[in-house]
Design a protein around this motif. Structure first.
Motif, PDB file in Angstrom:
ATOM      1  N   VAL A 227     -74.673 -45.111 124.705  1.00  0.00           N
ATOM      2  CA  VAL A 227     -74.750 -45.816 123.596  1.00  0.00           C
ATOM      3  C   VAL A 227     -75.632 -45.261 122.568  1.00  0.00           C
ATOM      4  N   PHE A 228     -74.949 -45.227 121.222  1.00  0.00           N
ATOM      5  CA  PHE A 228     -75.704 -44.472 120.150  1.00  0.00           C
ATOM      6  C   PHE A 228     -75.941 -45.507 119.162  1.00  0.00           C
ATOM      7  N   LYS A 229     -77.163 -45.288 118.627  1.00  0.00           N
ATOM      8  CA  LYS A 229     -77.460 -46.352 117.582  1.00  0.00           C
ATOM      9  C   LYS A 229     -78.249 -45.028 116.433  1.00  0.00           C
ATOM     10  N   GLU A 230     -77.618 -45.271 115.242  1.00  0.00           N
ATOM     11  CA  GLU A 230     -78.135 -44.239 114.288  1.00  0.00           C
ATOM     12  C   GLU A 230     -78.089 -42.783 114.544  1.00  0.00           C
ATOM     13  N   GLY A 231     -76.806 -42.484 115.482  1.00  0.00           N
ATOM     14  CA  GLY A 231     -76.936 -41.381 115.639  1.00  0.00           C
ATOM     15  C   GLY A 231     -77.716 -40.647 116.785  1.00  0.00           C
ATOM     16  N   GLN A 232     -78.357 -41.585 117.414  1.00  0.00           N
ATOM     17  CA  GLN A 232     -79.038 -41.205 118.578  1.00  0.00           C
ATOM     18  C   GLN A 232     -78.906 -41.926 119.881  1.00  0.00           C
ATOM     19  N   MET A 233     -78.807 -41.288 121.265  1.00  0.00           N
ATOM     20  CA  MET A 233     -78.453 -42.238 122.188  1.00  0.00           C
ATOM     21  C   MET A 233     -79.548 -42.945 122.753  1.00  0.00           C
ATOM     22  N   ILE A 234     -79.240 -44.225 122.862  1.00  0.00           N
ATOM     23  CA  ILE A 234     -80.444 -45.142 123.471  1.00  0.00           C
ATOM     24  C   ILE A 234     -80.315 -45.714 124.963  1.00  0.00           C
ATOM     25  N   ASP A 235     -78.964 -45.642 125.537  1.00  0.00           N
ATOM     26  CA  ASP A 235     -78.867 -46.471 126.523  1.00  0.00           C
ATOM     27  C   ASP A 235     -77.464 -45.969 127.233  1.00  0.00           C
ATOM     28  N   ILE A 236     -76.977 -46.539 128.405  1.00  0.00           N
ATOM     29  CA  ILE A 236     -75.801 -46.201 129.052  1.00  0.00           C
ATOM     30  C   ILE A 236     -75.037 -47.763 129.698  1.00  0.00           C
ATOM     31  N   LEU A 237     -73.933 -47.705 129.384  1.00  0.00           N
ATOM     32  CA  LEU A 237     -73.245 -49.021 129.792  1.00  0.00           C
ATOM     33  C   LEU A 237     -72.488 -48.759 130.968  1.00  0.00           C
ATOM     34  N   THR A 238     -72.202 -49.703 131.990  1.00  0.00           N
ATOM     35  CA  THR A 238     -71.617 -49.605 133.206  1.00  0.00           C
ATOM     36  C   THR A 238     -70.064 -49.604 132.687  1.00  0.00           C
ATOM     37  N   GLY A 239     -69.098 -49.199 133.764  1.00  0.00           N
ATOM     38  CA  GLY A 239     -67.874 -49.270 133.558  1.00  0.00           C
ATOM     39  C   GLY A 239     -67.376 -50.651 132.977  1.00  0.00           C
ATOM     40  N   GLU A 240     -67.919 -51.588 133.569  1.00  0.00           N
ATOM     41  CA  GLU A 240     -67.274 -53.226 133.245  1.00  0.00           C
ATOM     42  C   GLU A 240     -68.000 -53.389 131.728  1.00  0.00           C
ATOM     43  N   GLU A 241     -69.253 -53.159 131.339  1.00  0.00           N
ATOM     44  CA  GLU A 241     -69.624 -53.373 130.143  1.00  0.00           C
ATOM     45  C   GLU A 241     -68.762 -52.536 129.164  1.00  0.00           C
ATOM     46  N   THR A 242     -68.471 -51.492 129.567  1.00  0.00           N
ATOM     47  CA  THR A 242     -67.550 -50.525 128.617  1.00  0.00           C
ATOM     48  C   THR A 242     -66.317 -51.258 128.348  1.00  0.00           C
ATOM     49  N   ARG A 243     -65.739 -51.958 129.298  1.00  0.00           N
ATOM     50  CA  ARG A 243     -64.190 -52.643 129.337  1.00  0.00           C
ATOM     51  C   ARG A 243     -64.346 -53.911 128.303  1.00  0.00           C
TER      52      ARG A 243
END
Length: 407
Positions: A227-243
């Motif tokens: 997950v990127f916010k304002e051009g910087q990575m802030i977190d990671i989503l699971t495959g389910e959340e990505t769906r």
């Protein structure tokens, strides 16, 4: 006169280069170094003769060559890499740009990416991928077992993962569009060659890269998103959340997704289903002095492929109605849970919904003053409407009666 005209036509070929004179890079890796503005660039150069129909059954040459150099930008690094590569390095065929998580989380990442569009050869439809480990380590460790051609491996791997919905589509051009818009979150595929599997088994998509317990084969895993916010990575989503992110995005084509859902009559079992979502509709009732109402309408069609519990959902209309209501409820609850997470944790959304509110303002200044990212979306009343329009059961006509089998 005819000769003069022919000479004019042939003058366009003065700078041509033969294919064998160029070294085609198919992936670029970028890592953070101890120096503030210096990065380590890794180029994976494909050998076009390996795996081709013209090279014969056995080619002693390696499928690719990996070169790693230091540089401040993509152009200078490419020039430096040519010191050890005899052919002219070409970025025309780059499929993926792999960036380490450490670099993506730093503030220097956005400055590095600003140098990418200045290179004519590097196409902006190349996919941005975030690796858990160093990008150089990822490229050197990735050893596909069934595909000797590395460019084909990335093409098939990314296409297949996008079809299942466990990673997003992340061309470089989309990164710049969302980052410059400064109103939405950008998602990039998350991958790794390091295994850290979960002990317990969960849903098939409730994992991040490296957590899937797979034995044998290639160690590389593509699942989840950075997950990127304002051009910087802030977190990671699971495959389910990505769906759910892809399902609720109106700018992306909807893909058929295969997923598991809880059996309503036998909660200890899961159902396997293919989900086909129609185009999402978003309606925004903007209120300058109060909470904005956002209504999201998602309609889908489901095809049940497997019912391990052997419950009779196909012929028994009462059971089928229970299943229909349960599936709709599960999708509704999981979707609402993820939307709430984006409002409370990120204060932004990865669905590109900011496009739907811009028409409410006469000027760009009015839109920027209203502040979708900090004022409107985090405080909005988001209502998700999920509708399962059809429920089918594949090629199965009925389930086996296990009581008769065991008898």
């Amino acid at each position: 006169m005819l000769l003069l005209q022919t000479a004019v036509l042939l003058s366009g070929c003065f700078d041509r280069k033969e294919l064998e004179e160029q070294a085609y890079v198919i992936s670029i890796g970028v890592d953070k170094t101890e120096s503030e503005d210096v990065f380590r660039f890794t180029f994976e150069i494909a050998n076009p003769e390996v795996g081709s129909t013209f090279s014969g059954p056995s080619t002693p040459e390696p499928a690719q060559e990996v070169v790693s150099v230091l540089g401040t930008d993509f152009l200078s690094a490419t020039s430096a890499a040519n010191v050890s590569v005899a052919k002219e390095i070409s970025l025309d065929q780059v499929r993926v740009v792999i960036v380490s998580e450490k670099l993506a989380r730093s503030k220097k990442f956005i400055h590095l990416m600003q140098t990418a569009p200045s290179i004519i050869d590097l196409k902006l439809n190349a996919q941005l991928v975030i690796s858990k480990e160093k990008a150089e380590e990822f490229i050197r460790t990735n050893k596909p077992k069934l595909e000797s051609r590395p460019h084909k491996y990335f093409q098939y791997m990314l296409d297949r993962a996008k079809e299942t919905g466990v990673i997003p589509e992340a061309p470089l051009v989309r990164f710049f569009q969302i980052t410059e818009g400064d109103a939405d979150l950008f998602l990039a595929p998350f991958a790794t060659t390091k295994k850290d599997p979960k002990e317990e088994y969960g849903a098939e998509d409730n994992y991040k890269a490296g957590e899937v317990n797979i034995k044998g084969g290639n160690s590389t895993q593509f699942i989840g998103s950075a997950v990127f916010k304002e051009g910087q990575m802030i977190d990671i989503l699971t495959g389910e959340e990505t769906r759910f992110s892809l399902m609720l995005d109106t700018t992306l084509p909807q893909q058929d997704i295969i997923a598991n859902y809880t059996d309503p009559l036998r909660p200890g079992f899961d159902l396997a289903a293919r989900v086909q979502a129609d185009k999402v509709k978003v309606k925004i009732d903007y209120k300058p002095t109060g909470k904005t109402n956002i209504d999201v309408y998602v309609s889908m069609h489901m095809n049940i492929f497997a019912v391990p519990s052997t419950q009779n959902y196909m012929i028994n209309s009462k059971n089928r109605n229970i299943l229909h209501a349960s599936l709709q409820k599960q999708l509704q609850e999981e979707g609402e849970k993820f939307i709430k997470k984006t409002q409370e944790k990120y204060k932004l959304e990865p669905f590109y919904w900011s496009l739907h509110i811009r028409s409410k303002f006469l000027t760009i200044k009015d839109y920027e003053k209203a502040d979708w990212a900090n004022k409107i979306y985090p405080n909005a009343n988001v209502r998700l409407h999920v509708k399962v329009r059809s429920l089918e059961f594949g090629k199965l006509l009925r389930e086996s009666d296990l009581r008769k089998v065991r008898d």
